[in-house]
Write a protein that holds these residues in place. Sequence first.
Motif, mmCIF file in Angstrom:
data_model
loop_
_atom_site.group_PDB
_atom_site.id
_atom_site.type_symbol
_atom_site.label_atom_id
_atom_site.label_comp_id
_atom_site.label_asym_id
_atom_site.label_seq_id
_atom_site.Cartn_x
_atom_site.Cartn_y
_atom_site.Cartn_z
ATOM 1 N N LYS A 22 7.912 -14.720 -20.534
ATOM 2 C CA LYS A 22 7.857 -15.144 -20.930
ATOM 3 C C LYS A 22 8.045 -14.338 -22.386
ATOM 4 N N ASN A 23 7.003 -13.085 -22.126
ATOM 5 C CA ASN A 23 6.855 -12.115 -23.535
ATOM 6 C C ASN A 23 8.008 -11.162 -23.682
ATOM 7 N N PRO A 24 9.104 -11.075 -24.386
ATOM 8 C CA PRO A 24 10.586 -10.107 -24.082
ATOM 9 C C PRO A 24 9.889 -8.734 -24.445
ATOM 10 N N ARG A 25 8.728 -8.416 -24.343
ATOM 11 C CA ARG A 25 7.953 -6.915 -24.504
ATOM 12 C C ARG A 25 7.751 -6.212 -23.469
ATOM 13 N N ILE A 26 7.678 -6.916 -22.346
ATOM 14 C CA ILE A 26 6.719 -7.673 -20.917
ATOM 15 C C ILE A 26 7.686 -7.348 -20.064
ATOM 16 N N ASP A 27 8.155 -5.856 -19.308
ATOM 17 C CA ASP A 27 8.909 -6.259 -18.299
ATOM 18 C C ASP A 27 8.216 -6.349 -17.164
ATOM 19 N N LEU A 28 8.503 -6.672 -15.918
ATOM 20 C CA LEU A 28 7.989 -7.328 -14.595
ATOM 21 C C LEU A 28 7.163 -5.813 -13.532
ATOM 22 N N HIS A 29 8.762 -4.696 -13.861
ATOM 23 C CA HIS A 29 8.627 -3.336 -13.209
ATOM 24 C C HIS A 29 6.990 -3.018 -13.717
ATOM 25 N N GLN A 30 7.078 -2.844 -15.528
ATOM 26 C CA GLN A 30 5.597 -3.075 -15.288
ATOM 27 C C GLN A 30 3.970 -3.459 -14.978
ATOM 28 N N PHE A 31 4.158 -4.299 -13.607
ATOM 29 C CA PHE A 31 3.180 -5.131 -12.399
ATOM 30 C C PHE A 31 3.412 -4.514 -11.544
ATOM 31 N N ARG A 32 3.035 -3.807 -10.751
ATOM 32 C CA ARG A 32 2.421 -3.280 -9.242
ATOM 33 C C ARG A 32 1.863 -4.319 -8.773
ATOM 34 N N ARG A 33 2.285 -4.799 -7.425
ATOM 35 C CA ARG A 33 1.687 -5.873 -7.111
ATOM 36 C C ARG A 33 0.948 -5.803 -5.285
ATOM 37 N N ILE A 34 0.765 -6.297 -4.818
ATOM 38 C CA ILE A 34 0.209 -6.311 -3.776
ATOM 39 C C ILE A 34 0.891 -7.053 -2.898
ATOM 40 N N GLU A 35 2.066 -6.447 -1.903
ATOM 41 C CA GLU A 35 2.932 -7.578 -1.201
ATOM 42 C C GLU A 35 1.946 -8.055 0.167
ATOM 43 N N ALA A 36 0.767 -9.615 -0.778
ATOM 44 C CA ALA A 36 0.275 -9.806 0.026
ATOM 45 C C ALA A 36 0.559 -10.695 1.411
ATOM 46 N N GLU A 37 2.140 -11.290 1.209
ATOM 47 C CA GLU A 37 2.315 -12.072 1.981
ATOM 48 C C GLU A 37 3.031 -12.355 3.104
ATOM 49 N N LEU A 38 3.269 -10.748 3.285
ATOM 50 C CA LEU A 38 3.473 -9.588 3.910
ATOM 51 C C LEU A 38 2.603 -10.056 5.627
ATOM 52 N N PRO A 39 3.303 -10.262 7.089
ATOM 53 C CA PRO A 39 2.919 -10.748 8.094
ATOM 54 C C PRO A 39 1.716 -9.660 8.357
ATOM 55 N N ASP A 40 2.070 -8.175 8.070
ATOM 56 C CA ASP A 40 1.299 -6.963 8.823
ATOM 57 C C ASP A 40 -0.283 -6.910 7.243
ATOM 58 N N ARG A 41 -0.948 -7.360 7.424
ATOM 59 C CA ARG A 41 -1.999 -6.993 5.899
ATOM 60 C C ARG A 41 -1.975 -5.679 6.163
ATOM 61 N N GLU A 42 -2.391 -5.630 7.454
ATOM 62 C CA GLU A 42 -3.272 -3.708 7.205
ATOM 63 C C GLU A 42 -2.262 -2.678 6.643
ATOM 64 N N ARG A 43 -0.774 -3.056 6.858
ATOM 65 C CA ARG A 43 0.868 -2.191 6.263
ATOM 66 C C ARG A 43 -0.022 -2.533 4.481
ATOM 67 N N ALA A 44 0.179 -3.841 4.127
ATOM 68 C CA ALA A 44 0.636 -4.195 3.585
ATOM 69 C C ALA A 44 -0.651 -3.485 2.243
ATOM 70 N N ALA A 45 -1.935 -2.873 2.657
ATOM 71 C CA ALA A 45 -2.927 -2.998 2.289
ATOM 72 C C ALA A 45 -2.785 -1.139 1.861
ATOM 73 N N GLU A 46 -2.108 -0.363 2.871
ATOM 74 C CA GLU A 46 -1.692 0.613 3.734
ATOM 75 C C GLU A 46 -0.464 1.166 1.895
ATOM 76 N N ASP A 47 0.290 0.417 2.127
ATOM 77 C CA ASP A 47 1.646 0.269 1.257
ATOM 78 C C ASP A 47 0.799 -0.016 0.150
ATOM 79 N N TYR A 48 0.065 -0.394 -0.767
ATOM 80 C CA TYR A 48 -0.943 -0.453 -1.967
ATOM 81 C C TYR A 48 -1.352 0.802 -2.179
ATOM 82 N N GLU A 49 -2.255 0.933 -1.095
ATOM 83 C CA GLU A 49 -3.117 1.990 -1.764
ATOM 84 C C GLU A 49 -2.221 3.307 -2.035
ATOM 85 N N ARG A 50 -0.850 3.698 -1.037
ATOM 86 C CA ARG A 50 -0.099 5.072 -1.198
ATOM 87 C C ARG A 50 0.321 4.903 -3.132
#
Length: 173
Positions: free
Chosen positions: A35-63
Motif C-alpha cells: 500500500k506504500n507507493p514508495r515500496i515496489d514489490l520487486h524489492q522483495f526477494r521471496r522464498i517460493e516455498a509453495e512449490l512442491p519440490d522444497r529442496e529445489r525451492a531452497a536451492e533456487d533461493y540460495e542461488r
Amino acid sequence: HQAAREIRAWFTDERCVPITHPASNYGEAVDKFAKNPRIDLHQFRRIEAELPDRERAAEDYERILPECFDFLLAELGVDGHIAALYPGSPALEETERLVVPIHAPTRPVERITLTPPMLTNALEVLVVATGRDRAKWVASALNSSGKVGADPGRMLRDATWFLDREAAALLGT
C-alpha cells in the motif's frame, strides 16, 4: 554525492503455504507494504516455498542470495526460534548450505529457512524480543555459553538486541 541504493528485503524463512494463505510471510509483507507507493514489490526477494519440490525451492533461493546481508532484522520467537530455526533443529548444525527445508514443531510444519552461516554473516544484526514469554530465551541466549542447538538465539548473541522490560526481566544487572 552518492547515488541512492535501492533497498531490497529478503526473507529469512517462509512457511510452505500459498502466498494467499494467512501464514505466508510474503503474503503478510505484501499486505502491509504494497500500500506504500514508495515500496515496489520487486524489492522483495521471496522464498517460493509453495512449490512442491522444497529442496529445489531452497536451492533456487540460495542461488539468488547476496554474499551477505548489509542488515538483518530477526525476531526471537516465544519458543526460542530465530527464522525457522527452533531449539533442537538439525538445521542449526548446518555449515555448508545457506537455505534448507525443515520440519517445524508448530503448524504449518513444512518450512524453508536460512541457516546459521547466512544469518551470522550479516554486517549488522538487530534481534527484537518483546514480552515476558521471551524472557527465558533472552536470558539463555545472552547469559550463557551453551550450544546453539539448544537455544538458536545464541548464534546471534553478539548482535544488537532490542528488548522491552519484560523480555529483559531475567537478565543480570
